[in-house]
Write a protein that holds these residues in place. Structure first.
Motif, mmCIF file in Angstrom:
data_model
loop_
_atom_site.group_PDB
_atom_site.id
_atom_site.type_symbol
_atom_site.label_atom_id
_atom_site.label_comp_id
_atom_site.label_asym_id
_atom_site.label_seq_id
_atom_site.Cartn_x
_atom_site.Cartn_y
_atom_site.Cartn_z
ATOM 1 N N HIS A 1 0.673 -1.185 -0.050
ATOM 2 C CA HIS A 1 0.053 -0.115 0.115
ATOM 3 C C HIS A 1 0.772 1.143 -0.096
ATOM 4 N N HIS A 2 0.503 2.067 -0.747
ATOM 5 C CA HIS A 2 1.129 3.384 -1.024
ATOM 6 C C HIS A 2 1.103 4.503 -0.067
ATOM 7 N N ASP A 3 -0.223 4.368 0.812
ATOM 8 C CA ASP A 3 -0.387 5.562 1.929
ATOM 9 C C ASP A 3 0.250 5.153 2.904
ATOM 10 N N ALA A 4 1.099 4.019 3.307
ATOM 11 C CA ALA A 4 1.743 3.617 4.549
ATOM 12 C C ALA A 4 2.901 4.548 4.832
ATOM 13 N N ASN A 5 3.274 5.171 5.900
ATOM 14 C CA ASN A 5 4.356 6.097 5.993
ATOM 15 C C ASN A 5 5.194 5.021 7.233
ATOM 16 N N CYS A 6 5.134 4.236 7.436
ATOM 17 C CA CYS A 6 5.969 3.331 8.484
ATOM 18 C C CYS A 6 6.097 1.948 8.049
ATOM 19 N N PHE A 7 7.349 1.242 8.151
ATOM 20 C CA PHE A 7 7.750 -0.065 8.047
ATOM 21 C C PHE A 7 8.416 -0.600 9.371
ATOM 22 N N ARG A 8 7.942 -1.803 9.699
ATOM 23 C CA ARG A 8 8.393 -2.508 11.100
ATOM 24 C C ARG A 8 8.211 -3.765 10.773
ATOM 25 N N THR A 9 9.154 -4.766 11.662
ATOM 26 C CA THR A 9 9.207 -6.067 11.628
ATOM 27 C C THR A 9 8.963 -6.736 12.812
ATOM 28 N N GLN A 10 8.780 -7.873 12.975
ATOM 29 C CA GLN A 10 8.405 -8.540 14.150
ATOM 30 C C GLN A 10 9.508 -8.631 15.011
ATOM 31 N N SER A 11 10.901 -8.695 14.507
ATOM 32 C CA SER A 11 12.216 -8.872 15.343
ATOM 33 C C SER A 11 12.293 -7.391 16.006
ATOM 34 N N GLY A 12 11.811 -6.317 15.443
ATOM 35 C CA GLY A 12 12.126 -5.012 16.256
ATOM 36 C C GLY A 12 12.605 -4.071 15.396
ATOM 37 N N PHE A 13 12.722 -4.051 14.104
ATOM 38 C CA PHE A 13 13.355 -3.199 13.213
ATOM 39 C C PHE A 13 12.237 -2.019 12.679
ATOM 40 N N GLN A 14 12.398 -0.832 12.924
ATOM 41 C CA GLN A 14 11.330 0.149 12.383
ATOM 42 C C GLN A 14 12.021 1.371 11.489
ATOM 43 N N HIS A 15 11.287 1.573 10.542
ATOM 44 C CA HIS A 15 11.748 2.837 9.767
ATOM 45 C C HIS A 15 10.510 3.590 9.038
ATOM 46 N N LYS A 16 10.848 4.974 9.001
ATOM 47 C CA LYS A 16 9.833 5.777 8.263
ATOM 48 C C LYS A 16 9.799 5.553 6.807
ATOM 49 N N ILE A 17 8.829 5.551 6.250
ATOM 50 C CA ILE A 17 8.853 5.472 4.592
ATOM 51 C C ILE A 17 8.785 6.995 3.988
ATOM 52 N N PHE A 18 10.156 7.140 3.497
ATOM 53 C CA PHE A 18 10.327 8.566 2.564
ATOM 54 C C PHE A 18 11.320 8.372 1.973
ATOM 55 N N GLY A 19 11.203 9.088 0.723
ATOM 56 C CA GLY A 19 12.419 9.139 -0.141
ATOM 57 C C GLY A 19 12.947 7.796 -0.813
ATOM 58 N N GLU A 20 14.092 7.593 -0.637
ATOM 59 C CA GLU A 20 14.868 6.277 -1.013
ATOM 60 C C GLU A 20 14.573 5.170 -0.272
ATOM 61 N N TYR A 21 13.971 5.714 0.989
ATOM 62 C CA TYR A 21 13.300 4.274 1.792
ATOM 63 C C TYR A 21 12.084 3.960 1.620
ATOM 64 N N SER A 22 12.048 3.274 0.424
ATOM 65 C CA SER A 22 10.682 2.770 0.027
ATOM 66 C C SER A 22 10.538 1.462 0.761
ATOM 67 N N PRO A 23 9.329 0.999 0.545
ATOM 68 C CA PRO A 23 9.024 -0.486 1.173
ATOM 69 C C PRO A 23 10.022 -1.457 0.731
ATOM 70 N N GLN A 24 10.212 -1.111 -0.791
ATOM 71 C CA GLN A 24 11.182 -2.344 -1.261
ATOM 72 C C GLN A 24 12.430 -2.353 -0.849
ATOM 73 N N SER A 25 12.879 -1.113 -0.756
ATOM 74 C CA SER A 25 14.488 -0.889 -0.038
ATOM 75 C C SER A 25 14.456 -1.372 1.366
ATOM 76 N N LEU A 26 13.484 -1.095 2.108
ATOM 77 C CA LEU A 26 13.558 -1.416 3.426
ATOM 78 C C LEU A 26 13.376 -3.232 3.753
ATOM 79 N N ILE A 27 12.674 -3.520 2.926
ATOM 80 C CA ILE A 27 12.650 -5.092 2.649
ATOM 81 C C ILE A 27 13.741 -5.670 2.294
ATOM 82 N N ALA A 28 14.650 -5.084 1.332
ATOM 83 C CA ALA A 28 15.768 -5.606 0.908
ATOM 84 C C ALA A 28 16.872 -5.412 2.117
#
Length: 456
Positions: free
Chosen positions: A166-193
């Motif tokens: 979803h393109h409206d999300a502004n935050c990404f996090r994992t069950q293991s505790g990693f969390q990062h805002k989604i903006f600019g080059e930090y797209s969901p694809q780059s954070l998943i990578a």
């Protein structure tokens, strides 16, 4: 007093004003000019409002939320169960629109403008405070669809699959505790990578204990906290592969010394004389196609092993030779394969999650080839005649197995060459004494060589 005629005129004006206000509000929210520029936009809004009224949905805020969900999120009102309450129908539409990427801020604006205005024909403002739909969804959306993403060390194996996020999300996090805002080059694809690089080893031979390696969420970071809008499951798509043709295998000097020592140091000391082992260089050759990794099956993910291997060995590749004295008779003997050896293993195996062993062989194929003994005794007058009663002196063993190192989780594929105890059963025919049986123990069981196929 308010006459019936005056009431009808008031209702007509109030309804017309209501329709125009919603038209203007929705047009204001259409920043990308998706629907408001259509010539039939005013008529569509009015007809939809009329249809909502017939269903008992007269609240201006509710109507605007539904209309915006239809225009901006592609929600189909006829697909919402009619058995739900009015508020639940509105919540379902808003939720589906958000899951399609409609920004939550737009619904906040609708609430700010229309909260408290009441129904479309109400003469006075609603004295009851309106309920914000987003507040009801603040504890998480009613439906959180799971998206399964197959991943490699560098990221998602199919980049187009990330378009489902979803393109409206502004935050990404994992069950293991990693969390990062989604903006600019930090797209969901780059954070998943980034998660994949931290979770999956670059070497696909480092096995994941389960196919599911990480559980992630996309959502909105609001003053009330993180609101999940989508669940992501990252699965290990790496495949460990080995492919070679006509690879040769040799016994190095240390291996050869071990084989000869075992042949010369028999269970019966001083039995053999002039003992030696002839070992060809190369000793054998093989072809291998091997693939192992997590794959999706009919019953879920399973760890699959696919292997096809051909092993070839000449009958003269390994020959044990020696002389011995038996009852004063010189006996020449040799032990070797009776013919050239050709082995073919075709393997297809699968293990479910939880069945994958660490430290124990997870694939074993073995072939035992009989080793024949040839005995030539010197015939002398008055001396016994010595020959064999059993032609098989033991077995040459070739074994293919795969195993996961429990410490490093590295998958290794091994080819082992060994032999069983070497024992010759014979008999002597003496002119005076008659028949006598004999047993010569010539060598104990020995692993001659083990080659790690992963390292050539």
């Amino acid at each position: 007093m308010l006459s019936l005629d005056l009431k009808d005129r008031f209702d007509s004006l109030a309804y017309s004003d209501h329709v125009q206000r919603i038209q203007a509000l929705l047009a204001e929210l259409d920043v990308k000019k998706i629907y408001s520029v259509n010539p039939d936009y005013p008529v569509t809004v009015e007809q939809t409002i009329h249809g909502l009224q017939t269903q008992g949905i007269e609240n201006a805020y509710h109507q605007a939320c539904l209309l915006f969900s239809v225009f901006q999120g592609g929600v189909r009102l006829e697909q919402i169960p009619a058995s739900l309450s009015i508020l639940d129908r509105v919540l379902h539409c808003v939720q589906k629109a958000i899951l399609q990427g409609v920004p939550r801020g737009a619904y906040e604006h609708i609430y700010t403008v229309l909260a408290g205005t009441g129904s479309c024909r109400q003469a006075w403002l609603n004295i009851e405070p309106e309920t914000n739909c987003l507040d009801l969804l603040s504890h998480g959306l009613l439906e959180k669809p799971f998206i399964q993403l197959m991943c490699l060390h560098q990221g998602v194996s199919d980049p187009t699959a990330v378009h489902q996020c979803h393109h409206d999300a502004n935050c990404f996090r994992t069950q293991s505790g990693f969390q990062h805002k989604i903006f600019g080059e930090y797209s969901p694809q780059s954070l998943i990578a980034q998660v994949c690089r931290n979770t999956l080893a670059e070497d696909p031979r480092v096995v994941s204990p389960t196919a599911l390696v990480e559980h992630c969420e996309l959502g909105m970071l609001t003053p009330a906290g993180f609101v999940s809008t989508q669940q992501l499951q990252l699965y290990d798509a790496r495949q460990a592969q080995l492919n070679f043709m006509q690879r040769t295998f040799e016994l190095d000097a240390a291996m050869q010394a071990k084989v000869e020592s075992n042949w010369q140091s028999t269970a019966q000391p001083n039995l053999l004389d002039e003992s030696s082992v002839r070992i060809a260089t190369p000793c054998l050759n093989a072809d291998l196609q091997f693939c192992a990794g997590w794959q999706k099956g009919t019953a879920g993910f399973e760890f699959r092993l696919d292997a096809d291997m051909h092993v070839r060995m000449s009958a003269n590749a390994l020959v044990w030779e020696a002389n011995l004295q038996h009852q004063g008779v010189l006996v020449n003997l040799s032990v070797q394969l009776p013919q050239d050896l050709a082995i073919h293993w075709s393997i297809k195996d699968a293990m479910q999650v939880g069945q994958l062993p660490f430290g124990a062989p997870l694939l074993v194929r073995q072939y035992d080839a009989p080793l024949h003994v040839l005995v030539n005794s010197v015939v002398c007058v008055g001396k016994p005649v010595v020959n064999t009663t059993e032609i098989v002196a033991g077995y040459l063993k070739l074994k293919l197995h795969a195993q996961i190192n429990p410490e490093t989780r590295t998958l290794g594929v091994f080819l082992t060459l060994s032999h069983s105890d070497l024992v010759v059963h014979g008999q002597s025919i003496d002119p005076l004494v008659g028949w006598r049986s004999c047993v010569w123990e010539l060598g104990t069981e020995l692993t001659m060589a083990q080659w790690d196929l992963s390292h050539g």
